[in-house]
Scaffold this active site. Structure first.
Site, PDB file in Angstrom:
ATOM      1  CE  LYS A  22     -13.646 -90.974  38.075  1.00 36.84           C
ATOM      2  NZ  LYS A  22     -13.445 -89.572  38.394  1.00 36.84           N
ATOM      3  CG  ASN A  23     -13.635 -93.286  41.414  1.00 39.88           C
ATOM      4  OD1 ASN A  23     -13.553 -91.752  40.833  1.00 39.88           O
ATOM      5  ND2 ASN A  23     -15.396 -93.591  41.734  1.00 39.88           N
ATOM      6  NE  ARG A  92     -18.367 -82.151  42.174  1.00 41.03           N
ATOM      7  CZ  ARG A  92     -19.523 -80.946  42.765  1.00 41.03           C
ATOM      8  NH1 ARG A  92     -19.222 -80.923  44.419  1.00 41.03           N
ATOM      9  NH2 ARG A  92     -19.711 -79.940  41.928  1.00 41.03           N
ATOM     10  CB  CYS A 116     -19.705 -83.884  37.466  1.00 37.10           C
ATOM     11  SG  CYS A 116     -19.108 -84.937  37.174  1.00 37.10           S
ATOM     12  NE  ARG A 121     -20.383 -84.697  43.008  1.00 38.04           N
ATOM     13  CZ  ARG A 121     -19.990 -85.595  42.518  1.00 38.04           C
ATOM     14  NH1 ARG A 121     -19.404 -85.988  42.332  1.00 38.04           N
ATOM     15  NH2 ARG A 121     -19.289 -84.925  41.302  1.00 38.04           N
ATOM     16  N   PRO A 122     -20.519 -81.726  49.797  1.00 35.57           N
ATOM     17  CG  PRO A 122     -22.749 -81.413  51.101  1.00 35.57           C
ATOM     18  CD  PRO A 122     -22.064 -81.688  50.108  1.00 35.57           C
ATOM     19  CG  LEU A 125     -19.526 -85.438  55.677  1.00 36.35           C
ATOM     20  CD1 LEU A 125     -19.758 -86.555  55.375  1.00 36.35           C
ATOM     21  CD2 LEU A 125     -19.679 -85.088  57.388  1.00 36.35           C
ATOM     22  CG  ASP A 305     -19.453 -93.316  40.243  1.00 32.52           C
ATOM     23  OD1 ASP A 305     -20.852 -92.440  40.052  1.00 32.52           O
ATOM     24  OD2 ASP A 305     -18.748 -93.197  40.820  1.00 32.52           O
ATOM     25  NE  ARG A 397     -13.655 -84.892  35.092  1.00 40.68           N
ATOM     26  CZ  ARG A 397     -14.620 -85.398  36.151  1.00 40.68           C
ATOM     27  NH1 ARG A 397     -16.029 -85.352  35.615  1.00 40.68           N
ATOM     28  NH2 ARG A 397     -14.601 -86.034  37.313  1.00 40.68           N
TER      29      ARG A 397
END
Length: 421
Positions: A22-23, A92, A116, A121-122, A125, A305, A397
């Site tokens: 997925k990622n 995200r 989620c 999770r800013p 960066l 994860d 997902r």
């Protein structure tokens, strides 16, 4: 909303094939925005998040064809560089379109992302890195508005390793003028898969598999074809399913190097594991699970994860185990739901202290996010009686038909569609 009904107590056995990651897919897909023409992504999983990214790319004008597990994306007719809230709010990873759009078209307007329902999770960066490359960025009414006539290479030092920021800056830097160096870059396999894809397009990236990526900017990129790597988190989740039920299973289409630390931890817990090329066999029959402490860390450390799934396994271990999450300090929404199944867990800041018990007991539990949902399914597989896992759209997902794969291994699990609760 669908739910799973699980009757626990069956030892899993059999073989299943692991799907694409997925990622990795969620980074490879927006990378095609850097080109004009048809790119092909093989071994793409059919997931809710993949469909969400497809919808966003189609909004830009990308033409997509998804046959079996081969995804073709034609970027010849991009008509927009705006990513509206209704598309981005669901995931995200949608922020991955920011870097490619900015690098290729000189502008991008991307809604701040959703996803989620746990923990901040800013994306600071991402933004600071793009500013280093010369972008002008403003935040207005929930949107990131970025402009740059031409990005220029720079040295970027991440205070903390970030997969998302590394991927975004990596994509943007491929079309920047000059050399970009990313220090403390993420080394996750999904980033390496992305870098390999970009190089196939004509990018000049060195340092792949290391924490220092060097990108020599080029004037243009061309469409390419790549195989998406196997999903290491799906593989890890199914290995724990075998372990928690004291079963014997074989996983096909794996890369054991990507989950080496999990394999070692499972061996410490008493499981027998055998690796043969892309096959992994786990045998947990007739063992007591040993309590094994873990602390999450950036790759190649224990993945955050897999933290929730490990807590589920330790809930039936013979003794006390500590699980600490150093990546996301508040990622423990699964703990109250595991307590409903009879687990014995105490929280001290970002550490779960789990005292293993002989038997969990079935109950109705609620999914809150992707990996938390997986932990509840794992617990349900071993619990006495019936467990209902509500809101399993979170699982859809990130896992392709995980209920069907568990059925193939002998689990008594049923999906009930369109349930109201």
């Amino acid at each position: 909303m669908d739910k799973f009904i699980i009757n626990g107590g069956t030892k899993l056995s059999g073989k299943v094939k692991i799907d694409g990651a997925k990622n990795a897919s969620l980074a490879l897909m927006p990378a095609t925005l850097l080109t004009n023409g048809k790119s092909i992504l093989r071994n793409t999983p059919r997931l809710r998040d993949v469909n969400t990214m497809i919808s966003l790319l189609e909004f830009f004008g990308v033409e997509t064809t998804f046959t079996d597990h081969t995804l073709t994306l034609d970027t010849s007719n991009i008509k927009s560089q705006n990513a509206p809230y209704e598309h981005v709010k669901k995931m995200r990873a949608s922020v991955y379109v920011l870097g490619p759009l900015l690098a290729k078209y000189g502008r991008a307007k991307v809604s701040l992302p959703g996803g989620c329902a746990w923990g901040p999770r800013p994306i600071n960066l991402h933004i600071e890195g793009l500013k280093k490359l010369g972008a002008e960025i403003e935040l207005e009414e929930g949107y990131i508005i970025a402009k740059a006539k031409k990005l220029v290479g720079a040295e970027i030092n991440f205070e903390k390793s970030s997969v998302g920021a590394t991927g975004n800056i990596l994509m943007a830097a491929t079309l920047a003028k000059g050399t970009t160096i990313i220090n403390n870059a993420a080394k996750e396999p999904e980033i390496n898969n992305l870098a390999q894809f970009l190089n196939k397009m004509g990018a000049r990236i060195s340092g792949i598999n290391t924490s220092k990526l060097i990108i020599e900017g080029v004037n243009e990129l061309s469409p390419a074809t790549i195989d998406t790597i196997p999903d290491r988190i799906e593989a890890g989740t199914l290995l724990i399913a075998g372990a928690i039920t004291k079963g014997k299973i074989e996983l096909q289409n794996c890369n054991f190097e990507h989950i080496n630390i999990l394999i070692n931890k499972l061996k410490e817990s008493g499981c027998k594991l055998f690796v043969n090329n892309d096959l992994i066999t786990l045998d947990a029959s007739n063992i007591d699970i040993n309590p094994i402490d873990i602390s999450t860390a950036v790759y190649p450390g224990f993945p955050t994860d897999m933290q929730a799934q490990w807590i589920a396994l330790m809930s039936v271990a013979k003794g006390v185990a500590n699980v600490t999450d150093n990546i996301y300090l508040d990622r423990f929404n699964h703990v109250p739901e595991l307590l409903r199944l009879g687990a014995s867990i105490k929280m001290i800041e970002n550490t779960a202290i789990i005292t293993g018990i002989k038997k969990l007991k079935g109950a109705k539990v609620m999914s809150t996010d992707l990996r938390a949902s997986a932990s509840l399914v794992l617990a349900g597989l071993v619990a006495d009686g019936t467990t209902e896992v509500l809101r399993v759209y979170h699982l859809d997902r990130g896992y392709q038909l995980i209920d069907e794969k568990l059925k193939m291994l002998g689990a008594d699990i049923k999906r009930v569609e369109g349930t109201e609760y």
